[in-house]
Write an enzyme that holds these catalytic residues in place. Structure first.
Site, PDB file in Angstrom:
ATOM      1  N   ASP A 125       0.847  -1.183   0.000  1.00 35.88           N
ATOM      2  CA  ASP A 125       0.000   0.000   0.000  1.00 35.88           C
ATOM      3  C   ASP A 125       0.895   1.250   0.000  1.00 35.88           C
ATOM      4  O   ASP A 125       1.847   1.330  -0.769  1.00 35.88           O
ATOM      5  CB  ASP A 125      -0.958  -0.072   1.198  1.00 35.88           C
ATOM      6  CG  ASP A 125      -2.042   0.980   1.192  1.00 35.88           C
ATOM      7  OD1 ASP A 125      -3.068   0.775   0.515  1.00 35.88           O
ATOM      8  OD2 ASP A 125      -1.878   2.010   1.870  1.00 35.88           O
ATOM      9  N   ASP A 255      -8.297  -7.853  -4.633  1.00 36.64           N
ATOM     10  CA  ASP A 255      -8.167  -6.516  -4.062  1.00 36.64           C
ATOM     11  C   ASP A 255      -9.157  -5.586  -4.755  1.00 36.64           C
ATOM     12  O   ASP A 255      -9.076  -5.385  -5.965  1.00 36.64           O
ATOM     13  CB  ASP A 255      -6.732  -6.018  -4.257  1.00 36.64           C
ATOM     14  CG  ASP A 255      -6.463  -4.690  -3.572  1.00 36.64           C
ATOM     15  OD1 ASP A 255      -7.422  -3.992  -3.197  1.00 36.64           O
ATOM     16  OD2 ASP A 255      -5.277  -4.356  -3.412  1.00 36.64           O
ATOM     17  N   HIS A 283      -6.502  -7.143  -0.480  1.00 41.92           N
ATOM     18  CA  HIS A 283      -5.534  -6.053  -0.414  1.00 41.92           C
ATOM     19  C   HIS A 283      -4.444  -6.325   0.615  1.00 41.92           C
ATOM     20  O   HIS A 283      -3.272  -6.060   0.375  1.00 41.92           O
ATOM     21  CB  HIS A 283      -6.259  -4.748  -0.083  1.00 41.92           C
ATOM     22  CG  HIS A 283      -5.369  -3.546  -0.084  1.00 41.92           C
ATOM     23  ND1 HIS A 283      -4.676  -3.135  -1.202  1.00 41.92           N
ATOM     24  CD2 HIS A 283      -5.045  -2.673   0.903  1.00 41.92           C
ATOM     25  CE1 HIS A 283      -3.967  -2.051  -0.915  1.00 41.92           C
ATOM     26  NE2 HIS A 283      -4.168  -1.751   0.362  1.00 41.92           N
TER      27      HIS A 283
END
Length: 304
Positions: A125, A255, A283
């Site tokens: 991320d 995701d 994710h």
């Protein structure tokens, strides 16, 4: 930049889930919490044969808790370092939530403070672009990169990220998060695909954010998906410096935020890559598929 003592996390995760001693480092006016596990060879005599350190950088809304299973599996062979970004996890709360460029500057100084001169970046991320930007300040130290459902370029071309950033970063979402921690509650349900999610695991993610003042950074980073366009554009331009380094892409196939288009973008940026697609993972790849991801990291780093 002193922290706000009233907004410090009092949460301490159960040792059964997070069996690591906490360490602390004062960096650029920030009190950072971090983990430092595994073989540690201190001093200037450390040779390349001893292997690189693995630097684990989390994203939003998360902290080093995300990497607990990977660290347990990898610390027997490599040094594993995992800081919590300012205002996230168990790190101190700054008076204002930092922008990604500021987080990257703090991480760069953290690397200097620990003397990490041979490392593999493991970024998820926001941990991807923040870690890559920090690494570009000392590219000779980077042995390779492991990226999981991340990005390193402006996101204006992704309609999904535009919608998410505008909704999650809005005043209404900020109010909902302040009242009932809605950003984290909804985000985790969407980001973790493994079911059931054990109550203790959910508590591990929620624990550091019980205080309302601790939730500002989550909203800020959601807004910055679009607002940090200049930072991300500069990062993409500079990534050629790392283009010859090996990369491992561990990608969750379920995701809802970052998908195959972003994976292919990284594959173009880093031609010396290996890709592991995990169709059932969401994710939070380290949460959904820790054994597969740890095994892929071990195989890759052993060759790097």
């Amino acid at each position: 930049m002193p922290s706000d003592p009233a907004a410090e996390p009092r949460y301490r995760p159960p040792p059964a889930l997070y069996p690591f001693p906490s360490r602390w480092c004062d960096v650029a006016g920030h009190r950072l919490h971090y983990l430092d596990e595994g073989p540690i060879e201190a001093g200037p005599t450390k040779s390349a044969a001893d292997g690189p350190a693995l630097l684990f950088l989390h994203g939003n809304p998360s902290w080093s808790f995300l990497y607990r299973d990977l660290i347990r599996q990898l610390r027997g062979r490599w040094r594993c370092v995992a800081p919590d970004l300012p205002g996230l996890g168990l790190s101190a709360t700054p008076p204002r939530a930092l922008r990604p460029a500021e987080h990257a500057a703090v991480v760069a100084e953290f690397l200097d403070a620990l003397g990490l001169d041979d490392l593999v970046l493991v970024g998820h991320d926001w941990g991807g672009p923040i870690g890559l930007a920090a690494a570009l300040r000392r590219p000779a130290a980077v042995r390779g990169m492991v990226l999981a459902n991340s990005f390193a370029w402006p996101l204006q071309g992704s309609w999904r990220m535009q919608v998410f950033s505008r909704l999650a970063g809005s005043w209404a979402a900020a109010l909902a998060s302040r009242c009932c921690n809605a950003f984290l509650a909804v985000g985790l349900r969407l980001a973790i695909r493994r079911r059931p999610i054990e109550p203790a695991v959910l508590d591990g993610y929620f624990g550091p954010f019980r205080a309302r003042a601790r939730r500002r950074v989550m909203q800020r980073l959601a807004r910055e998906l679009l607002a940090s366009r200049e930072f991300l554009a500069a990062l993409e331009r500079d990534l050629g410096t790392l283009a010859q380094q090996p990369a491992l892409l561990c990608w969750g196939g379920r995701d809802p935020f970052i998908g195959a288009a972003e994976r292919r973008h990284f594959e173009r940026l880093f031609p010396h890559h290996d890709t592991l697609v995990l169709p059932a993972a969401g994710h939070f790849v380290p949460e959904d598929a820790p054994q597969a991801m740890a095994g892929a990291i071990a195989s890759a780093v052993a060759l790097w």
